[in-house]
Design a protein around this motif. Structure first.
Motif, PDB file in Angstrom:
ATOM      1  N   ASP A 272      -3.280  -9.556   4.101  1.00 20.32           N
ATOM      2  CA  ASP A 272      -4.294 -10.479   3.609  1.00 20.32           C
ATOM      3  C   ASP A 272      -3.524 -11.578   2.877  1.00 20.32           C
ATOM      4  O   ASP A 272      -3.008 -12.483   3.500  1.00 20.32           O
ATOM      5  CB  ASP A 272      -5.299  -9.748   2.718  1.00 20.32           C
ATOM      6  N   ASP A 273      -3.405 -11.482   1.566  1.00 16.83           N
ATOM      7  CA  ASP A 273      -2.523 -12.396   0.840  1.00 16.83           C
ATOM      8  C   ASP A 273      -1.089 -12.175   1.316  1.00 16.83           C
ATOM      9  O   ASP A 273      -0.651 -11.021   1.461  1.00 16.83           O
ATOM     10  CB  ASP A 273      -2.582 -12.123  -0.663  1.00 16.83           C
ATOM     11  N   ASP A 275       2.383 -11.367   1.132  1.00 16.85           N
ATOM     12  CA  ASP A 275       3.293 -10.706   0.202  1.00 16.85           C
ATOM     13  C   ASP A 275       4.389 -10.066   1.041  1.00 16.85           C
ATOM     14  O   ASP A 275       4.141  -9.061   1.717  1.00 16.85           O
ATOM     15  CB  ASP A 275       2.544  -9.647  -0.605  1.00 16.85           C
ATOM     16  N   PHE A 278       4.722  -6.283   0.910  1.00 12.58           N
ATOM     17  CA  PHE A 278       3.453  -5.561   1.057  1.00 12.58           C
ATOM     18  C   PHE A 278       3.699  -4.110   1.480  1.00 12.58           C
ATOM     19  O   PHE A 278       4.389  -3.832   2.459  1.00 12.58           O
ATOM     20  CB  PHE A 278       2.593  -6.270   2.097  1.00 12.58           C
ATOM     21  N   CYS A 280       1.568  -0.835   2.566  1.00 11.16           N
ATOM     22  CA  CYS A 280       0.213  -0.433   2.964  1.00 11.16           C
ATOM     23  C   CYS A 280       0.002   1.069   2.872  1.00 11.16           C
ATOM     24  O   CYS A 280      -1.121   1.541   3.050  1.00 11.16           O
ATOM     25  CB  CYS A 280      -0.066  -0.907   4.386  1.00 11.16           C
ATOM     26  N   HIS A 282      -0.024   4.476   0.805  1.00  9.18           N
ATOM     27  CA  HIS A 282      -0.109   5.079  -0.535  1.00  9.18           C
ATOM     28  C   HIS A 282       0.986   6.120  -0.752  1.00  9.18           C
ATOM     29  O   HIS A 282       1.375   6.390  -1.898  1.00  9.18           O
ATOM     30  CB  HIS A 282      -1.487   5.714  -0.722  1.00  9.18           C
ATOM     31  N   HIS A 365       0.041 -16.863  -2.797  1.00  7.27           N
ATOM     32  CA  HIS A 365      -0.706 -15.706  -2.269  1.00  7.27           C
ATOM     33  C   HIS A 365      -1.692 -16.143  -1.182  1.00  7.27           C
ATOM     34  O   HIS A 365      -2.868 -15.770  -1.182  1.00  7.27           O
ATOM     35  CB  HIS A 365      -1.455 -14.974  -3.393  1.00  7.27           C
ATOM     36  N   ASP A 367      -3.646 -16.415   2.240  1.00 12.58           N
ATOM     37  CA  ASP A 367      -4.091 -15.484   3.276  1.00 12.58           C
ATOM     38  C   ASP A 367      -3.381 -15.811   4.589  1.00 12.58           C
ATOM     39  O   ASP A 367      -3.504 -16.912   5.117  1.00 12.58           O
ATOM     40  CB  ASP A 367      -5.605 -15.580   3.460  1.00 12.58           C
ATOM     41  N   ARG A 482      -9.932  -5.846  -1.463  1.00 14.76           N
ATOM     42  CA  ARG A 482      -8.625  -6.449  -1.685  1.00 14.76           C
ATOM     43  C   ARG A 482      -7.590  -5.376  -2.024  1.00 14.76           C
ATOM     44  O   ARG A 482      -7.849  -4.462  -2.790  1.00 14.76           O
ATOM     45  CB  ARG A 482      -8.693  -7.476  -2.811  1.00 14.76           C
ATOM     46  N   HIS A 483      -6.424  -5.509  -1.399  1.00 15.25           N
ATOM     47  CA  HIS A 483      -5.284  -4.644  -1.715  1.00 15.25           C
ATOM     48  C   HIS A 483      -5.589  -3.173  -1.444  1.00 15.25           C
ATOM     49  O   HIS A 483      -5.151  -2.285  -2.199  1.00 15.25           O
ATOM     50  CB  HIS A 483      -4.837  -4.842  -3.164  1.00 15.25           C
ATOM     51  N   VAL A 485      -5.033   0.347   0.161  1.00 12.72           N
ATOM     52  CA  VAL A 485      -3.916   1.099   0.710  1.00 12.72           C
ATOM     53  C   VAL A 485      -4.458   2.371   1.329  1.00 12.72           C
ATOM     54  O   VAL A 485      -5.527   2.859   0.948  1.00 12.72           O
ATOM     55  CB  VAL A 485      -2.845   1.425  -0.351  1.00 12.72           C
TER      56      VAL A 485
END
Length: 490
Positions: A272-273, A275, A278, A280, A282, A365, A367, A482-483, A485
């Protein structure tokens, strides 16, 4: 188009010597029902759309009724998981039902996930849940439509049978398709258990059925050329991931396809943003499989494969093949990024142009998917301010500085806005399978609303089209989405 009973099986993997797989009877759900069927995958097998409406469809592809020629088996393999070697993994919740020879001559593994325990289940129940099956079902088609090699998926079957993970979840099964499900870890298993004869048998099996062009005499042996091509395919694959902003999330060697396909969708995520780091997954707090680490990890995994092939190739041949990875990855990635920027000629400064764009995107940040789709409408006139694009950046002057360089680069090759825009519309998708979209689809399916699955499948299968009325699926994530995981649990 053939009915199910006329599917033709040619089970080449089942004809390999004992030790390559275990014969296993499926343990079907008693109430398996169709959640979604992929029309494109039906066509790959030579089946018509009516096949999915027949009562026997869920029985056959759920393992309750074996067609003539099916020989279910669980494949053995090992693998490096998060950098540590695990000597015996194998299909713990998956079964190769058989290999279909389609009317066009293509071969497709029918691979049932969630069909019950196998000798490789390691105490697990061999089941899958609706959450993970839907994620894989949709993601395989999403990447395929973006031009990135991937396993495909035929269908998702649901059940009311509870499956126990962190919580009680809805049981499900997935039937996926690929020319082969052989992994880097398949070779590792036979190498590390001291079975060089089986390494050679496996290599020649893969060469015969998937790399026949390498069987012709050449300056190097067939196995050296085989490893070099696997390196090349993997470099091209990961370059595709990076260009579309896809993070696999769990790049263990047992999740790496010998054919260079995206394999084993678990805790993946599209950016998305923007990064670069990133994460993804957990289950990956250290970021071993972070987005910007994927090329490095792919090379590390290839080195593990190269070690497993050292009874067939020399160390010098392995090093030479591995040495080609980074240049190949860089070339494929830059070629994809030139397309995303609408450039038609290769210039020395293109890498810096891309890297500097990523730097300003990361600071703001931005998209990833939405920006590149908006860039399709870039106005190259000298006095143009491109307000919609500037709005992605804080401060907007970050974009202005880069845009001036981009405008000059376009002018240097005589780019025309309208022509370039149409070309970029075909490579910068409007729709990707964002985690919030996948989560929303899963939630509705768990409530019994399967229509959303088909709706999202249609969008990600044609990601460059506008799909009027579906713009919400291309929007930035809502606050709850948002964000996100995802864990490895499935």
């Amino acid at each position: 188009m053939a009915p199910l009973e006329q599917l033709v099986f040619d089970n080449t993997y089942a004809r390999l010597p004992p030790g390559f797989a275990a014969r296993v009877a499926p343990a079907p759900f008693p109430d398996a029902h169709v959640v979604s069927v992929n029309p494109a995958a039906l066509r790959l097998l030579g089946l018509d759309a009516d096949a999915a409406t027949r009562p026997e469809f869920a029985q056959v592809f759920g393992g309750a009724r074996l067609l003539p020629g099916m020989e279910p088996l669980a494949m053995v393999y090992a693998g490096h998981q998060f950098g540590g070697y695990v000597p015996r993994l194998g299909d713990g919740r998956a079964l190769l039902l058989g290999e279909v020879r389609a009317p066009d001559g293509a071969k497709w593994d029918l691979h049932l996930k969630g069909g019950g325990p196998t000798p490789f289940s390691r105490g697990g129940d061999g089941r899958a849940v609706l959450r993970s099956t839907l994620r894989e079902y949709l993601a395989g088609e999403a990447l395929h439509a973006l031009g990135i090699p991937s396993t495909r998926a035929l269908c998702v079957l649901g059940s009311r049978t509870p499956v126990y993970r962190e919580d009680v979840e809805t049981g499900a099964m997935l039937v996926r398709l690929a020319p082969s499900h052989v992994r880097f870890g398949t070779f590792e298993f036979f190498h590390h258990t001291g079975q060089p004869g089986h390494v050679a048998t496996l290599a020649d099996h893969v060469l015969t059925h998937h790399f026949p062009h390498l069987l012709e005499p050449g300056p190097e042996g067939r196995h050296a050329r085989f490893f070099a091509e696997v390196v090349e395919r993997t470099a091209r694959l990961v370059a595709g991931w990076q260009a579309v902003g896809f993070a696999h999330g769990v790049m263990n060697t047992d999740n790496m396809s010998i054919l260079g396909l995206t394999l084993d969708y678990g805790p993946y995520g599209f950016l998305d943003d923007f990064d670069p780091g990133f994460i993804c997954n957990h289950s990956d707090p250290q970021g071993r499989y972070a987005f910007n680490q994927q090329p490095r990890i792919a090379l590390w995994n290839l080195a593990c494969l190269g070690e497993a092939l050292l009874t067939l190739i020399t160390e010098d041949e392995a090093r030479a093949a591995l040495g080609a990875f980074q240049p190949s990855f860089a070339a494929h990635f830059l070629a994809r990024m030139r397309e995303k920027l609408g450039l038609t000629e290769a210039r020395d400064g293109d890498r810096a142009l891309v890297e500097d764009l990523f730097a300003v995107m990361a600071r703001s940040h931005v998209d990833y998917t939405r920006f590149f789709r908006a860039l399709n409408r870039f106005d190259s006139q000298p006095d143009a301010r491109n307000a919609p694009l500037r709005d992605h950046f804080l401060p907007p002057e970050d974009f202005d500085a880069w845009a001036a360089r981009y405008r000059a680069r376009l002018a240097s090759e005589g780019s025309e806005d309208a022509v370039r825009s149409a070309r970029m519309d075909r490579v910068n998708p409007k729709y990707v399978l964002r985690n919030w979209v996948a989560q929303q689809t899963i939630a509705r399916a768990q409530e019994g609303d399967f229509a959303e699955v088909d709706r999202v499948l249609a969008l990600v299968s044609a990601p460059f089209d506008e799909h009027p009325g579906s713009e919400a699926y291309a929007a930035a994530p809502p606050s709850w989405g948002r964000h996100l995981v995802v864990s490895c649990s499935s």
